[in-house]
Motif scaffolding. Sequence first.
Motif, PDB file in Angstrom:
ATOM      1  N   ASP A  90      25.709  13.609 -96.434  1.00  0.00           N
ATOM      2  CA  ASP A  90      25.635  14.339 -96.806  1.00  0.00           C
ATOM      3  C   ASP A  90      24.404  13.969 -98.099  1.00  0.00           C
ATOM      4  N   SER A  91      24.251  12.449 -97.093  1.00  0.00           N
ATOM      5  CA  SER A  91      23.291  11.845 -98.429  1.00  0.00           C
ATOM      6  C   SER A  91      22.450  13.181 -99.242  1.00  0.00           C
ATOM      7  N   LYS A  92      21.715  13.787 -98.384  1.00  0.00           N
ATOM      8  CA  LYS A  92      19.834  14.286 -98.775  1.00  0.00           C
ATOM      9  C   LYS A  92      20.786  15.563 -99.288  1.00  0.00           C
ATOM     10  N   PHE A  95      24.610  18.977 -94.869  1.00  0.00           N
ATOM     11  CA  PHE A  95      24.124  19.826 -93.324  1.00  0.00           C
ATOM     12  C   PHE A  95      23.952  20.817 -93.237  1.00  0.00           C
ATOM     13  N   ALA A  96      24.564  21.890 -93.084  1.00  0.00           N
ATOM     14  CA  ALA A  96      23.936  22.816 -93.104  1.00  0.00           C
ATOM     15  C   ALA A  96      22.997  23.560 -94.383  1.00  0.00           C
ATOM     16  N   LYS A 107      21.525  28.485 -83.695  1.00  0.00           N
ATOM     17  CA  LYS A 107      22.680  28.621 -83.327  1.00  0.00           C
ATOM     18  C   LYS A 107      24.186  27.808 -82.722  1.00  0.00           C
ATOM     19  N   VAL A 108      23.612  26.508 -82.784  1.00  0.00           N
ATOM     20  CA  VAL A 108      24.254  25.402 -83.016  1.00  0.00           C
ATOM     21  C   VAL A 108      23.510  23.927 -83.590  1.00  0.00           C
ATOM     22  N   SER A 109      24.515  23.444 -84.357  1.00  0.00           N
ATOM     23  CA  SER A 109      23.614  22.535 -84.508  1.00  0.00           C
ATOM     24  C   SER A 109      24.485  21.211 -85.033  1.00  0.00           C
ATOM     25  N   VAL A 110      24.063  19.605 -84.908  1.00  0.00           N
ATOM     26  CA  VAL A 110      25.376  18.478 -84.617  1.00  0.00           C
ATOM     27  C   VAL A 110      24.163  17.135 -84.990  1.00  0.00           C
ATOM     28  N   GLU A 111      25.252  16.189 -85.971  1.00  0.00           N
ATOM     29  CA  GLU A 111      24.135  15.515 -85.979  1.00  0.00           C
ATOM     30  C   GLU A 111      24.763  13.912 -86.907  1.00  0.00           C
TER      31      GLU A 111
END
Length: 170
Positions: A90-92, A95-96, A107-111
């Motif tokens: 969450d530095s910036k 994420f979402a 539809k799907v994302s990860v970091e």
Amino acid sequence: MFRSVATVLIAALAAALAGCTGEVAAPEQPTFYQSMASPVAQLDATTAASMISGFRQNNGLGPLTIDPALMQMAQAQAQAMAARDKISNDSKNEFAKRMKAAGFDAKVSVENVSAGYHTLAEAFSGWRDSPPHRANMLKAGVSHMGIAAVYQANSKYKVFWTLILAAPEG
């Protein structure tokens, strides 16, 4: 006749040996071992995609394609972490929210984020050996990726990493 043939052979052998005594270029280091702990270092995203895709394929999953929007997002996140000298998803921004703001309808994302690894090989190994990061790299359904490494000279970590994996909606 024998002397002239022998002379020619000796001259040829001497020329061949002379070529052997010159400087021999060292083999180029694979890009996944090149240090990112430098202001001029450039991450090889194609090699990163190949490494992560190979890992996924060894685990029965599909390969990844480099996505320009995800590359920009990864770069912005790695820069934000480096600027704050802090490892955080969450530095910036969350994420979402970052995904939505970038216009990447996923539809799907990860970091994966990390810091302190100086090479792509180290970052990949660290992610592979960490259960949550490994799970992200092996996320079913993702097909696109962005990756970044940002150098920060004044940080104890020196290099900040972000990897984003996603599948576009539709």
